[in-house]
Write a protein that holds these residues in place. Structure first.
Motif, PDB file in Angstrom:
ATOM      1  N   VAL A  97      -9.922   5.364 -19.622  1.00  0.00           N
ATOM      2  CA  VAL A  97     -10.701   4.577 -20.760  1.00  0.00           C
ATOM      3  C   VAL A  97     -11.216   5.474 -21.781  1.00  0.00           C
ATOM      4  CG1 VAL A  97     -12.370   3.160 -21.469  1.00  0.00           C
ATOM      5  CG2 VAL A  97     -10.821   2.228 -19.500  1.00  0.00           C
ATOM      6  N   LEU A  98     -12.173   6.492 -21.141  1.00  0.00           N
ATOM      7  CA  LEU A  98     -12.844   7.327 -22.109  1.00  0.00           C
ATOM      8  C   LEU A  98     -12.012   8.160 -22.882  1.00  0.00           C
ATOM      9  CD1 LEU A  98     -15.637   7.975 -23.145  1.00  0.00           C
ATOM     10  CD2 LEU A  98     -15.871   9.764 -21.201  1.00  0.00           C
ATOM     11  N   GLU A  99     -10.881   8.556 -22.280  1.00  0.00           N
ATOM     12  CA  GLU A  99      -9.800   9.392 -23.150  1.00  0.00           C
ATOM     13  C   GLU A  99      -9.141   8.729 -24.062  1.00  0.00           C
ATOM     14  OE1 GLU A  99      -7.967  12.805 -20.095  1.00  0.00           O
ATOM     15  OE2 GLU A  99      -7.873  10.685 -19.288  1.00  0.00           O
ATOM     16  N   GLU A 100      -8.884   7.449 -23.656  1.00  0.00           N
ATOM     17  CA  GLU A 100      -8.227   6.641 -24.612  1.00  0.00           C
ATOM     18  C   GLU A 100      -9.119   6.335 -25.923  1.00  0.00           C
ATOM     19  OE1 GLU A 100      -4.998   4.649 -26.209  1.00  0.00           O
ATOM     20  OE2 GLU A 100      -5.248   5.768 -24.282  1.00  0.00           O
ATOM     21  N   MET A 101     -10.532   6.164 -25.452  1.00  0.00           N
ATOM     22  CA  MET A 101     -11.250   5.841 -26.646  1.00  0.00           C
ATOM     23  C   MET A 101     -11.699   7.034 -27.534  1.00  0.00           C
ATOM     24  SD  MET A 101     -12.719   2.468 -26.269  1.00  0.00           S
ATOM     25  CE  MET A 101     -14.388   2.698 -26.820  1.00  0.00           C
ATOM     26  N   GLN A 107      -8.734  12.471 -33.678  1.00  0.00           N
ATOM     27  CA  GLN A 107      -7.782  12.648 -34.983  1.00  0.00           C
ATOM     28  C   GLN A 107      -8.496  12.480 -36.120  1.00  0.00           C
ATOM     29  OE1 GLN A 107      -5.201  13.493 -33.049  1.00  0.00           O
ATOM     30  NE2 GLN A 107      -4.126  12.301 -34.545  1.00  0.00           N
ATOM     31  N   LEU A 108      -9.632  11.793 -36.369  1.00  0.00           N
ATOM     32  CA  LEU A 108     -10.360  11.644 -37.462  1.00  0.00           C
ATOM     33  C   LEU A 108     -11.007  13.156 -37.789  1.00  0.00           C
ATOM     34  CD1 LEU A 108     -12.007   7.983 -37.403  1.00  0.00           C
ATOM     35  CD2 LEU A 108     -10.172   8.917 -38.843  1.00  0.00           C
ATOM     36  N   GLY A 109     -11.077  13.970 -36.921  1.00  0.00           N
ATOM     37  CA  GLY A 109     -11.681  15.204 -37.189  1.00  0.00           C
ATOM     38  C   GLY A 109     -12.996  15.395 -36.316  1.00  0.00           C
ATOM     39  N   ARG A 110     -13.602  14.512 -35.461  1.00  0.00           N
ATOM     40  CA  ARG A 110     -14.839  14.485 -34.754  1.00  0.00           C
ATOM     41  C   ARG A 110     -14.801  15.557 -33.695  1.00  0.00           C
ATOM     42  NH1 ARG A 110     -17.461   9.290 -34.842  1.00  0.00           N
ATOM     43  NH2 ARG A 110     -16.997   8.175 -36.831  1.00  0.00           N
ATOM     44  N   ALA A 111     -15.908  16.313 -33.546  1.00  0.00           N
ATOM     45  CA  ALA A 111     -15.956  17.064 -32.395  1.00  0.00           C
ATOM     46  C   ALA A 111     -15.781  16.668 -31.235  1.00  0.00           C
ATOM     47  CB  ALA A 111     -17.459  18.030 -32.515  1.00  0.00           C
ATOM     48  N   LYS A 112     -15.531  16.926 -30.011  1.00  0.00           N
ATOM     49  CA  LYS A 112     -15.371  16.468 -28.711  1.00  0.00           C
ATOM     50  C   LYS A 112     -16.635  15.758 -28.370  1.00  0.00           C
ATOM     51  CE  LYS A 112     -13.646  17.506 -24.358  1.00  0.00           C
ATOM     52  NZ  LYS A 112     -13.000  18.647 -23.295  1.00  0.00           N
ATOM     53  N   SER A 113     -17.596  16.378 -28.438  1.00  0.00           N
ATOM     54  CA  SER A 113     -18.995  15.604 -28.061  1.00  0.00           C
ATOM     55  C   SER A 113     -19.374  14.603 -28.938  1.00  0.00           C
ATOM     56  CB  SER A 113     -20.077  16.863 -28.033  1.00  0.00           C
ATOM     57  OG  SER A 113     -20.410  17.079 -29.311  1.00  0.00           O
ATOM     58  N   GLU A 114     -19.202  14.597 -30.192  1.00  0.00           N
ATOM     59  CA  GLU A 114     -19.403  13.558 -30.867  1.00  0.00           C
ATOM     60  C   GLU A 114     -18.578  12.352 -30.873  1.00  0.00           C
ATOM     61  OE1 GLU A 114     -19.769  12.683 -36.065  1.00  0.00           O
ATOM     62  OE2 GLU A 114     -18.940  14.514 -35.212  1.00  0.00           O
ATOM     63  N   ALA A 115     -17.185  12.631 -30.391  1.00  0.00           N
ATOM     64  CA  ALA A 115     -16.148  11.494 -30.285  1.00  0.00           C
ATOM     65  C   ALA A 115     -16.592  10.972 -28.896  1.00  0.00           C
ATOM     66  CB  ALA A 115     -14.776  12.154 -29.865  1.00  0.00           C
ATOM     67  N   ALA A 119     -17.575   6.894 -28.545  1.00  0.00           N
ATOM     68  CA  ALA A 119     -16.941   6.063 -27.536  1.00  0.00           C
ATOM     69  C   ALA A 119     -17.722   5.556 -26.723  1.00  0.00           C
ATOM     70  CB  ALA A 119     -15.842   6.996 -26.750  1.00  0.00           C
ATOM     71  N   LEU A 120     -18.542   5.934 -26.217  1.00  0.00           N
ATOM     72  CA  LEU A 120     -19.730   5.333 -25.051  1.00  0.00           C
ATOM     73  C   LEU A 120     -20.357   4.291 -25.812  1.00  0.00           C
ATOM     74  CD1 LEU A 120     -20.724   8.764 -23.336  1.00  0.00           C
ATOM     75  CD2 LEU A 120     -19.354   6.851 -22.399  1.00  0.00           C
ATOM     76  N   LYS A 128     -19.178  -2.775 -21.903  1.00  0.00           N
ATOM     77  CA  LYS A 128     -18.334  -2.456 -20.965  1.00  0.00           C
ATOM     78  C   LYS A 128     -18.506  -1.049 -20.695  1.00  0.00           C
ATOM     79  CE  LYS A 128     -15.754  -6.019 -20.814  1.00  0.00           C
ATOM     80  NZ  LYS A 128     -16.770  -7.025 -21.150  1.00  0.00           N
ATOM     81  N   ALA A 129     -19.991  -0.414 -20.815  1.00  0.00           N
ATOM     82  CA  ALA A 129     -20.117   1.018 -20.505  1.00  0.00           C
ATOM     83  C   ALA A 129     -19.783   1.455 -19.163  1.00  0.00           C
ATOM     84  CB  ALA A 129     -21.732   0.922 -20.755  1.00  0.00           C
ATOM     85  N   HIS A 130     -19.561   0.463 -18.277  1.00  0.00           N
ATOM     86  CA  HIS A 130     -18.950   0.883 -16.938  1.00  0.00           C
ATOM     87  C   HIS A 130     -17.463   1.015 -16.602  1.00  0.00           C
ATOM     88  CE1 HIS A 130     -18.682  -3.278 -17.371  1.00  0.00           C
ATOM     89  NE2 HIS A 130     -17.845  -3.443 -16.183  1.00  0.00           N
ATOM     90  N   TRP A 131     -16.901   0.840 -17.731  1.00  0.00           N
ATOM     91  CA  TRP A 131     -15.441   1.209 -17.879  1.00  0.00           C
ATOM     92  C   TRP A 131     -15.260   2.781 -17.877  1.00  0.00           C
ATOM     93  CZ3 TRP A 131     -11.985  -2.981 -20.783  1.00  0.00           C
ATOM     94  CH2 TRP A 131     -12.150  -4.169 -20.183  1.00  0.00           C
ATOM     95  N   HIS A 132     -15.890   3.437 -18.600  1.00  0.00           N
ATOM     96  CA  HIS A 132     -15.864   4.853 -19.014  1.00  0.00           C
ATOM     97  C   HIS A 132     -14.763   5.582 -18.052  1.00  0.00           C
ATOM     98  CE1 HIS A 132     -19.390   5.809 -16.623  1.00  0.00           C
ATOM     99  NE2 HIS A 132     -18.889   7.178 -16.594  1.00  0.00           N
ATOM    100  N   ASP A 133     -14.965   5.652 -16.961  1.00  0.00           N
ATOM    101  CA  ASP A 133     -14.270   6.146 -16.072  1.00  0.00           C
ATOM    102  C   ASP A 133     -12.852   5.596 -15.484  1.00  0.00           C
ATOM    103  OD1 ASP A 133     -15.159   8.723 -16.447  1.00  0.00           O
ATOM    104  OD2 ASP A 133     -16.702   8.538 -14.879  1.00  0.00           O
ATOM    105  N   ALA A 134     -12.839   4.454 -15.855  1.00  0.00           N
ATOM    106  CA  ALA A 134     -11.819   3.485 -15.031  1.00  0.00           C
ATOM    107  C   ALA A 134     -10.371   4.004 -15.484  1.00  0.00           C
ATOM    108  CB  ALA A 134     -11.804   2.121 -15.457  1.00  0.00           C
ATOM    109  N   SER A 135      -9.735   3.886 -14.573  1.00  0.00           N
ATOM    110  CA  SER A 135      -8.114   4.046 -14.863  1.00  0.00           C
ATOM    111  C   SER A 135      -7.507   2.943 -15.827  1.00  0.00           C
ATOM    112  CB  SER A 135      -7.422   4.223 -13.698  1.00  0.00           C
ATOM    113  OG  SER A 135      -5.899   3.966 -13.978  1.00  0.00           O
TER     114      SER A 135
END
Length: 242
Positions: A97-101, A107-115, A119-120, A128-135
């Motif tokens: 989920v987090l990778e998808e988010m 793509q908008l140019g955000r730094a990895k940490s900012e993105a 997302a979180l 849905k904070a508990h979804w972040h590591d979900a498959s």
């Protein structure tokens, strides 16, 4: 300096596959908060949604959303509008989920940490904070629809294009998704074959064989439904194609 025209504007927009024009010379001026496009299957609705989202290049004419040419300026386009497809499997490409988010934000140019932070924050906003590591594979169909919505809304678009997003959903899942859509904060352009999906929308366009047949308010839905009932009373399914 000329101010950009608000909303969605198309001028002479067409899209051809070989000699056949799937979308044929459409002129539209649409503004929110809720715009519906109704049409039966095969009328060109999905092609129209992809043109308006900048995923297809028009054969002729122009498309601008809030002044942005959605085909020529892809970064500005994805910052201006998002799209939800009928099948979330066509949209989800990452295993978690987090990778998808974070993908669209990168793509908008955000730094990895900012993105990741954005997302979180969006996951938390939707409860849905508990979804972040979900498959993503482990999610139900309704949950996949919601993930697509959250991934798009993390980019804070001004417009959200909905291409038959309720197809195949049961009643409780549909109701929950509707609640999320109504509170998402974006203007909605909802494309559907079902008048029930567009009940309460103030601006309706009827797409018929790649052309706009009628525009107006709720009366257009009534006209469409009357026509569909008349066509359903015929037995043209019994006729073999020539």
């Amino acid at each position: 300096m000329t101010q950009p025209i608000p909303g969605i504007q198309t001028i002479g927009m067409s899209y051809a596959i070989g000699p056949r024009r799937v979308i044929d010379g459409i002129d539209l001026r649409l503004d929110g908060p809720r715009v519906g496009i109704i049409g039966r299957n095969g009328s060109g609705k999905s092609t129209l949604s992809r043109l308006l989202a900048g995923l297809l290049q028009p054969s002729d004419g122009t498309i601008r959303v809030e002044g942005v040419d959605v085909w020529d300026d892809r970064r500005a386009a994805i910052a201006t509008l998002g799209i939800l497809f009928q099948n979330p499997e066509h949209q989800i490409i990452f295993p978690t989920v987090l990778e998808e988010m974070t993908f669209g934000l990168r793509q908008l140019g955000r730094a990895k940490s900012e993105a990741k932070d954005a997302a979180l924050a969006t996951l938390a906003q939707f409860g849905k904070a508990h979804w972040h590591d979900a498959s993503t594979e482990a999610l139900s169909q309704g949950q996949k629809h919601l993930l697509c919505l959250m991934a798009v809304m993390a980019m804070r678009p001004r417009w959200l294009i909905l291409d038959e997003p309720f197809a195949g959903l049961d009643i409780p899942t549909r109701m929950q998704l509707v609640r999320h859509l109504e509170s998402c904060g974006a203007k909605l352009l909802h494309i559907s074959h079902d008048p029930r999906d567009l009940a309460g929308y103030g601006h309706i366009c009827w797409l018929d064989q790649g052309r706009i047949r009628a525009t107006g308010g709720p009366e257009v839905l009534a006209q469409f439904e009357t026509q569909m009932l008349a066509e359903g009373a015929r037995d043209d399914l019994a006729d073999l194609a020539g």
